[in-house]
Write a protein that holds these residues in place. Sequence first.
Motif, PDB file in Angstrom:
ATOM      1  N   SER A  81       1.761  -4.088   0.399  1.00  0.00           N
ATOM      2  CA  SER A  81       3.182  -4.391   0.470  1.00  0.00           C
ATOM      3  C   SER A  81       3.412  -5.797  -0.058  1.00  0.00           C
ATOM      4  O   SER A  81       2.678  -6.735   0.273  1.00  0.00           O
ATOM      5  CB  SER A  81       3.663  -4.287   1.925  1.00  0.00           C
ATOM      6  N   THR A 158      11.838  -3.182   6.577  1.00  0.00           N
ATOM      7  CA  THR A 158      10.576  -2.612   6.092  1.00  0.00           C
ATOM      8  C   THR A 158      10.666  -2.455   4.587  1.00  0.00           C
ATOM      9  O   THR A 158      11.754  -2.246   4.046  1.00  0.00           O
ATOM     10  CB  THR A 158      10.292  -1.250   6.760  1.00  0.00           C
ATOM     11  N   GLN A 162       5.763   0.085   2.726  1.00  0.00           N
ATOM     12  CA  GLN A 162       5.375   0.251   4.125  1.00  0.00           C
ATOM     13  C   GLN A 162       5.863   1.587   4.677  1.00  0.00           C
ATOM     14  O   GLN A 162       5.119   2.300   5.361  1.00  0.00           O
ATOM     15  CB  GLN A 162       5.939  -0.911   4.952  1.00  0.00           C
TER      16      GLN A 162
END
Length: 241
Positions: A81, A158, A162
């Motif tokens: 990420s 997020t 993710q």
Amino acid sequence: MQPRFVQIKSAILRQIETSQMKAGDKVASENQLAEQYSVSRMTARRALTELVEEGILLRSQGLGTFVSDHRPMSSMLEIRSIQDEIEQRGHIYSNVVLTKQAVKANSQQSAWFGIQTQDNLYHTQIVHLESSVPIQLEDRLVNPLWAPDYLQQDFSRTTANQYLSQVAPLTQADHSVEAILAAPEITEILNIPPSQPCLHIVRRTFSTNGIVSFASLYHPGNRYRIGGHLNFHPSDLGERK
């Protein structure tokens, strides 16, 4: 209160960010840092080791530790990420969602996903920022069959990576990297001049069910780099002879 090794990391990063130390400059040794910050040598070593692993510093056997190229480095060997990358460097992550919508697949997109033309896809465009500076434009298409709630996600909480890793765990990926001069609308989003080269990463990810997403990632070439470290077992080297 931050752990002492984090304080040492932050102090070194501040010196680099304020140009007190530049690429190629030698960093204080473990012993010097331990004495300067009144910590154990092990604590000082951890601070330096983590900065080396993050690509900020470069260790040369017998010579010492030096400031590496100033641009953040992403690994070609793993998919992480962008938020994790930025926060691991001790910087502040944020993003701006430009597009979040359902679209109909055109002929090119249907070929990418192995679906029919006019089938539904989810489309997002998100700018990722490192300490308020644009570092990546993520233009992503997602197959709603494997991530039906994708458009309902709050991407300020997020990242797409993710979320997709949770609902459709990655089993394989293919990607390519090239240097390009980006289109005017992209250079404007990244706040770079039209003459500034970009790193363009095209990545298609798979789960056990099928193709999950197709992403085009644009990075300003002067703010980002890609690399990695490989360890080879002696038997592997023998097989390559």
